[in-house]
Structures are given as C-alpha cells and as structure tokens.
Design a protein around this motif. Structure first.
Motif, mmCIF file in Angstrom:
data_model
loop_
_atom_site.group_PDB
_atom_site.id
_atom_site.type_symbol
_atom_site.label_atom_id
_atom_site.label_comp_id
_atom_site.label_asym_id
_atom_site.label_seq_id
_atom_site.Cartn_x
_atom_site.Cartn_y
_atom_site.Cartn_z
ATOM 1 N N ARG A 121 35.386 34.643 34.013
ATOM 2 C CA ARG A 121 35.260 35.495 35.202
ATOM 3 C C ARG A 121 36.660 35.709 35.787
ATOM 4 N N ALA B 239 33.210 41.556 48.487
ATOM 5 C CA ALA B 239 32.284 41.156 47.429
ATOM 6 C C ALA B 239 31.667 42.381 46.761
ATOM 7 N N ALA B 240 31.263 43.364 47.553
ATOM 8 C CA ALA B 240 30.669 44.586 46.997
ATOM 9 C C ALA B 240 31.688 45.361 46.162
ATOM 10 N N LEU C 277 34.394 44.171 44.691
ATOM 11 C CA LEU C 277 34.712 43.391 43.499
ATOM 12 C C LEU C 277 33.616 43.538 42.443
ATOM 13 N N GLU C 278 32.371 43.475 42.867
ATOM 14 C CA GLU C 278 31.272 43.629 41.917
ATOM 15 C C GLU C 278 31.299 45.020 41.285
ATOM 16 N N GLY D 282 32.199 44.374 37.602
ATOM 17 C CA GLY D 282 30.942 44.306 36.875
ATOM 18 C C GLY D 282 30.231 42.977 36.944
ATOM 19 N N PHE D 283 30.678 42.093 37.816
ATOM 20 C CA PHE D 283 29.957 40.837 38.029
ATOM 21 C C PHE D 283 30.073 40.435 39.495
ATOM 22 N N VAL D 284 29.117 39.633 39.950
ATOM 23 C CA VAL D 284 29.055 39.202 41.339
ATOM 24 C C VAL D 284 30.182 38.213 41.609
ATOM 25 N N VAL D 285 30.890 38.441 42.711
ATOM 26 C CA VAL D 285 31.965 37.545 43.128
ATOM 27 C C VAL D 285 31.678 37.129 44.575
ATOM 28 N N THR E 18 32.055 35.877 48.112
ATOM 29 C CA THR E 18 33.271 35.839 48.909
ATOM 30 C C THR E 18 32.941 35.332 50.304
#
Length: 184
Positions: free
Chosen positions: A16, A63-64, A66-67, A71-74, A76
């Motif tokens: 990640r 967070a939105a 970054l996702e 392409g993946f949930v981060v 925050t």
C-alpha cells in the motif's frame, strides 16, 4: 487557518505505497497549502484550504481523495495544531518519552473510545507495557520494544472498538515542530 496534522494509517506497508511527493500533490489539489510530509510513513502537516472545515473534515477529504487517486482505502486521522499541543502536554509518560522516545507511542483514534471497553483491557496480560487512554488518544509505553510486544495496534483497536494509528514520540514531537512552523 491553523495547521493540521494528518496521519495516514497502514501506508507504505504490504504493497500500500503512497510516496511522499504524491501525498503532497493530492493534498495540494484539495487546496491545502504549505504542505509537508515527515518521513515516508503517512505523516502530513498542512494549512487547510479555506472552507475545508475542521480537522475531521480535512481527514475525510484527504481519505476520499487518496482513495480516488490510489484505488484503495487510506484511513486518515487529523488533529489541529492546538489539539496536538494539548496531546503532547498530556503525555503521562514524559520521563520515558524523553529517555526513550522510540518506545513511547501515541495512538490517535477516529473517535472517543468507550470507557467501559478500554477499562476491560489489562495491558499486563501482554507484558510490561503500560497504556493510558485519554479522550481520542491512547499513550503506550513499550519498555521492552514495540516489535516484540504482543500489545499490538490490532489488540488496542479491538479494545477500543475504533480505528487508530500510532506514532512514536520522536515523530510526535517532529510533527508538532512542523505544525508550529506552518502557523508562524
């Protein structure tokens, strides 16, 4: 606007990857300014864009973004400089933090842990570690080292029922200094 410290959970591990330059670019695209990262492990200090709301709103926006970008949930978590200063001042392990900052850890939660849940956790069942819960944070001291401890972040998350991310005290104070620089 006062500086905000944003902590990304579980990045640059297990594939990640979020390079610091990309993290800064994503934050700047949101209109945040004076963006700086600290070590390549998901630490960001910034001055929020006008109208971006408080630290929790900044965290949600990051967070939105970054996702969408990665392409993946981060997950925050963010705190204002004033909140961070209060967190540092409330450290129940100041002597340990000064003598051995790499074994003193701050865990920031995405909410306030339920008191009944966290009281039920007995850190002595895991070793010599000590944990103090305070508002939306927990402070842990790992006298025998973090890497060998059975009192992991996963254990603390189960106890709290929340999502959290930890930083050693050296990182905590470095982030505090970076936030102070941004506030001038």
């Amino acid at each position: 606007m006062t500086a905000v410290i944003a902590l990304l959970r579980a990045v640059n591990v297990a594939g990640r990857t979020v390079p610091a330059a990309r993290l800064r670019q994503i934050a700047e695209r949101l209109g945040h300014r004076d963006v700086v990262t600290h070590v390549n492990s998901g630490n960001l200090v910034l001055v929020p864009a006008p109208g971006s709301g408080g630290p929790d709103d900044v965290a949600a926006g990051l967070a939105a973004a970054l996702e969408a970008d990665l392409g993946f949930v981060v997950p925050t978590i963010a705190r204002s400089r004033a909140q961070w200063d209060a967190i540092v001042a409330a450290n129940p392990f100041p002597d340990q933090a000064e003598a051995d900052p790499s074994h003193t850890v701050l865990i920031c939660w995405d909410g306030v842990p339920d008191a009944a849940r966290v009281v039920a956790l007995d850190p002595s069942a895991y070793g010599n570690e000590l944990v103090v819960w305070h508002d939306r944070e927990a402070y842990a001291w790992y006298p025998d080292g973090i890497g060998r401890s059975k009192l992991t972040l996963d254990v603390l998350q189960r106890a709290s029922g929340l999502l959290g991310t930890g930083r050693n005290w050296r990182t905590v104070t470095a982030l505090q200094a970076l936030a102070a620089e941004r506030d001038g």
